[in-house]
Structure formats: C-alpha cells, structure tokens
Design a protein around this motif. Sequence first.
Motif, PDB file in Angstrom:
ATOM      1  N   ALA A 256       0.828  -1.206   0.000  1.00 60.41           N
ATOM      2  CA  ALA A 256       0.000   0.000   0.000  1.00 60.41           C
ATOM      3  C   ALA A 256       0.861   1.253   0.000  1.00 60.41           C
ATOM      4  N   THR A 257       0.367   2.259  -0.700  1.00 62.69           N
ATOM      5  CA  THR A 257       1.054   3.551  -0.724  1.00 62.69           C
ATOM      6  C   THR A 257       0.034   4.665  -0.551  1.00 62.69           C
ATOM      7  N   GLY A 258       0.528   5.880  -0.286  1.00 61.41           N
ATOM      8  CA  GLY A 258      -0.330   7.047  -0.238  1.00 61.41           C
ATOM      9  C   GLY A 258      -1.460   6.929   0.758  1.00 61.41           C
ATOM     10  N   GLU A 259      -2.666   7.318   0.333  1.00 61.17           N
ATOM     11  CA  GLU A 259      -3.831   7.325   1.208  1.00 61.17           C
ATOM     12  C   GLU A 259      -4.178   5.928   1.707  1.00 61.17           C
ATOM     13  N   HIS A 260      -3.992   4.931   0.856  1.00 64.09           N
ATOM     14  CA  HIS A 260      -4.274   3.553   1.273  1.00 64.09           C
ATOM     15  C   HIS A 260      -3.399   3.163   2.465  1.00 64.09           C
ATOM     16  N   ALA A 261      -2.111   3.486   2.387  1.00 63.29           N
ATOM     17  CA  ALA A 261      -1.192   3.166   3.481  1.00 63.29           C
ATOM     18  C   ALA A 261      -1.548   3.959   4.734  1.00 63.29           C
ATOM     19  N   ASP A 262      -1.954   5.219   4.559  1.00 60.88           N
ATOM     20  CA  ASP A 262      -2.335   6.034   5.710  1.00 60.88           C
ATOM     21  C   ASP A 262      -3.554   5.450   6.430  1.00 60.88           C
ATOM     22  N   LEU A 263      -4.531   4.989   5.670  1.00 61.74           N
ATOM     23  CA  LEU A 263      -5.739   4.416   6.267  1.00 61.74           C
ATOM     24  C   LEU A 263      -5.417   3.130   7.029  1.00 61.74           C
ATOM     25  N   ILE A 264      -4.598   2.273   6.424  1.00 61.63           N
ATOM     26  CA  ILE A 264      -4.206   1.044   7.101  1.00 61.63           C
ATOM     27  C   ILE A 264      -3.431   1.375   8.373  1.00 61.63           C
ATOM     28  N   GLY A 265      -2.506   2.312   8.299  1.00 64.12           N
ATOM     29  CA  GLY A 265      -1.719   2.690   9.470  1.00 64.12           C
ATOM     30  C   GLY A 265      -2.568   3.239  10.602  1.00 64.12           C
ATOM     31  N   ALA A 266      -3.543   4.077  10.260  1.00 63.12           N
ATOM     32  CA  ALA A 266      -4.420   4.640  11.289  1.00 63.12           C
ATOM     33  C   ALA A 266      -5.285   3.558  11.925  1.00 63.12           C
ATOM     34  N   LEU A 267      -5.800   2.662  11.108  1.00 64.91           N
ATOM     35  CA  LEU A 267      -6.595   1.553  11.651  1.00 64.91           C
ATOM     36  C   LEU A 267      -5.774   0.707  12.609  1.00 64.91           C
TER      37      LEU A 267
ATOM     38  N   ASP B 246     -13.090   6.168  -4.070  1.00 62.79           N
ATOM     39  CA  ASP B 246     -14.333   6.902  -4.301  1.00 62.79           C
ATOM     40  C   ASP B 246     -15.472   5.993  -4.752  1.00 62.79           C
ATOM     41  N   ALA B 247     -15.199   4.723  -5.010  1.00 63.63           N
ATOM     42  CA  ALA B 247     -16.263   3.786  -5.390  1.00 63.63           C
ATOM     43  C   ALA B 247     -17.290   3.718  -4.266  1.00 63.63           C
ATOM     44  N   ALA B 248     -18.572   3.782  -4.617  1.00 65.75           N
ATOM     45  CA  ALA B 248     -19.629   3.927  -3.603  1.00 65.75           C
ATOM     46  C   ALA B 248     -20.630   2.784  -3.673  1.00 65.75           C
ATOM     47  N   GLN B 249     -21.247   2.542  -2.526  1.00 66.09           N
ATOM     48  CA  GLN B 249     -22.326   1.563  -2.398  1.00 66.09           C
ATOM     49  C   GLN B 249     -23.519   2.252  -1.719  1.00 66.09           C
ATOM     50  N   PRO B 250     -24.753   1.844  -2.055  1.00 67.09           N
ATOM     51  CA  PRO B 250     -25.915   2.406  -1.367  1.00 67.09           C
ATOM     52  C   PRO B 250     -25.992   1.880   0.061  1.00 67.09           C
ATOM     53  N   LEU B 251     -26.312   2.764   0.988  1.00 66.13           N
ATOM     54  CA  LEU B 251     -26.460   2.331   2.374  1.00 66.13           C
ATOM     55  C   LEU B 251     -27.726   1.509   2.544  1.00 66.13           C
ATOM     56  N   PRO B 252     -27.738   0.580   3.505  1.00 64.23           N
ATOM     57  CA  PRO B 252     -28.968  -0.179   3.754  1.00 64.23           C
ATOM     58  C   PRO B 252     -30.076   0.732   4.258  1.00 64.23           C
TER      59      PRO B 252
ATOM     60  N   GLY C 235     -31.716   6.722   0.375  1.00 62.21           N
ATOM     61  CA  GLY C 235     -31.015   6.871  -0.887  1.00 62.21           C
ATOM     62  C   GLY C 235     -29.558   7.279  -0.770  1.00 62.21           C
ATOM     63  N   ALA C 236     -29.021   7.353   0.454  1.00 67.40           N
ATOM     64  CA  ALA C 236     -27.635   7.789   0.637  1.00 67.40           C
ATOM     65  C   ALA C 236     -26.663   6.695   0.221  1.00 67.40           C
ATOM     66  N   THR C 237     -25.472   7.118  -0.163  1.00 66.77           N
ATOM     67  CA  THR C 237     -24.393   6.183  -0.494  1.00 66.77           C
ATOM     68  C   THR C 237     -23.150   6.557   0.298  1.00 66.77           C
ATOM     69  N   TRP C 238     -22.285   5.562   0.509  1.00 64.52           N
ATOM     70  CA  TRP C 238     -20.981   5.796   1.131  1.00 64.52           C
ATOM     71  C   TRP C 238     -19.899   5.296   0.198  1.00 64.52           C
ATOM     72  N   THR C 239     -18.855   6.094   0.081  1.00 61.63           N
ATOM     73  CA  THR C 239     -17.682   5.650  -0.661  1.00 61.63           C
ATOM     74  C   THR C 239     -16.897   4.649   0.187  1.00 61.63           C
ATOM     75  N   ALA C 240     -15.974   3.952  -0.476  1.00 62.81           N
ATOM     76  CA  ALA C 240     -15.084   3.057   0.270  1.00 62.81           C
ATOM     77  C   ALA C 240     -14.307   3.845   1.314  1.00 62.81           C
ATOM     78  N   ARG C 241     -13.854   5.032   0.945  1.00 67.19           N
ATOM     79  CA  ARG C 241     -13.100   5.868   1.876  1.00 67.19           C
ATOM     80  C   ARG C 241     -13.918   6.183   3.131  1.00 67.19           C
TER      81      ARG C 241
END
Length: 202
Positions: A28-39, A151-157, A165-171
């Motif tokens: 992982a690099t960039g934002e992906h690495a930052d998210l993993i590190g924070a988690l 930024d890929a999004a899925q509709p919330l349950p 009708g709201a959606t959340w991105t993967a981020r």
Amino acid sequence: MPTKLSEPRTTVVSMSDQHTQPDPAGAATGEHADLIGALRRHRDFLLFTVREVSDEQARQRTTVSELTLGGLIKHVAQTEKSWADFIVKGPEEQPTIDWEQIDWSNPPEEVQGFLDSHRLREEETLKATLTEYRAIALDTDRLIAGLGDLDAAQPLPEAPWFEPGATWTARRTILHILAETAQHAGHADIIREALDGQKTMG
C-alpha cells in the motif's frame, strides 16, 4: 489506590505482532497506506486494554454500563467485518424490527443476536475472539491495500438512522470503521482502568 487482581492472566500482544502472512500494508502507498496505518494504531489501543486479562475479567462489568472488555472486542470485530463486506458487496438485506415495541424480557431472535454481538458469552473465550479479530483485521488491511478507487460507492442499507437513498464511498466506510474502533478503544480504556487501574496512556 487500585488493587491489582492476582488471578492468572493471558498475555495479549498487539495486532501488528500477529501477521503470519505477507503484510498487505507493504503493497500500500499514499492514502491507502495512511488508512491502514491509522486503523492499526487504533486497533492496538483497543487490544492494549485486554492485555493479561482472563475470560472472567473480560466478561466483568466495571461501570454502570453493560459494556465489557470482551464484548467490545467482539463487537468491534463484527462491525469491522460487516463494513468491509459492505465495501465489496453492498448492503445486506436487513430484518424489519420495530424497536419501540420490543419486549426486552423476551426479544426476537434478530434482536437477541444483536445483543449477543456485544457480549462475550460463557461458551466463548477472549483468546478465540482475539484470533478472529486479527483475521478480520488482516482481511480488511488486504482489502484496503488492493482497492483501486476509494471513491467507489455503495448504497447504504435502509434504516431509520441513514438518509434514504444515501451512499458511502469506500473511503468513508473505512473512516467509519476507524471511528468505531477509536470510540470503543476509549470505552475499553475506561472499563480496564476501573478493573485494575491499567491505562492505555498516562
């Protein structure tokens, strides 16, 4: 002065010490690495609260809250898995529950399952729960490292607490997992300090 409990304890090491497979963060690099590190940082804060804790202590309520150390670990693990699955598969069909009409002395099966997700039951062990959490965490880290588009999004349950009708991105979903982990790490820190005086920081 808090009294230290003398019963045998099981030493629990950090999440990062448990990787027996190739570390997905290495790719992982960039934002992906930052998210993993924070988690990982906040998972380790949570895990620190159950270092050298027995199953009995993991089930013990130390405040007026129903929350326990074992129940929090179990809940955070299941929450992380469900939201990681959401990133890939989208929302699962949810049972219709009238929360205002529930008989809490004899709740329906779906509600009992929700309650049990916050409890370390007698037949469950902290060790097994931690093993499952580490496996879930590794899967999540691998998922994040391999995501092509945050930024890929899925509709919330459909649920009263989500806008229709709201959606959340993967981020945003990953940030929600991070917020859940951090919030419950704070809860666990209070419960552990009330148990025997151990603090995550300070």
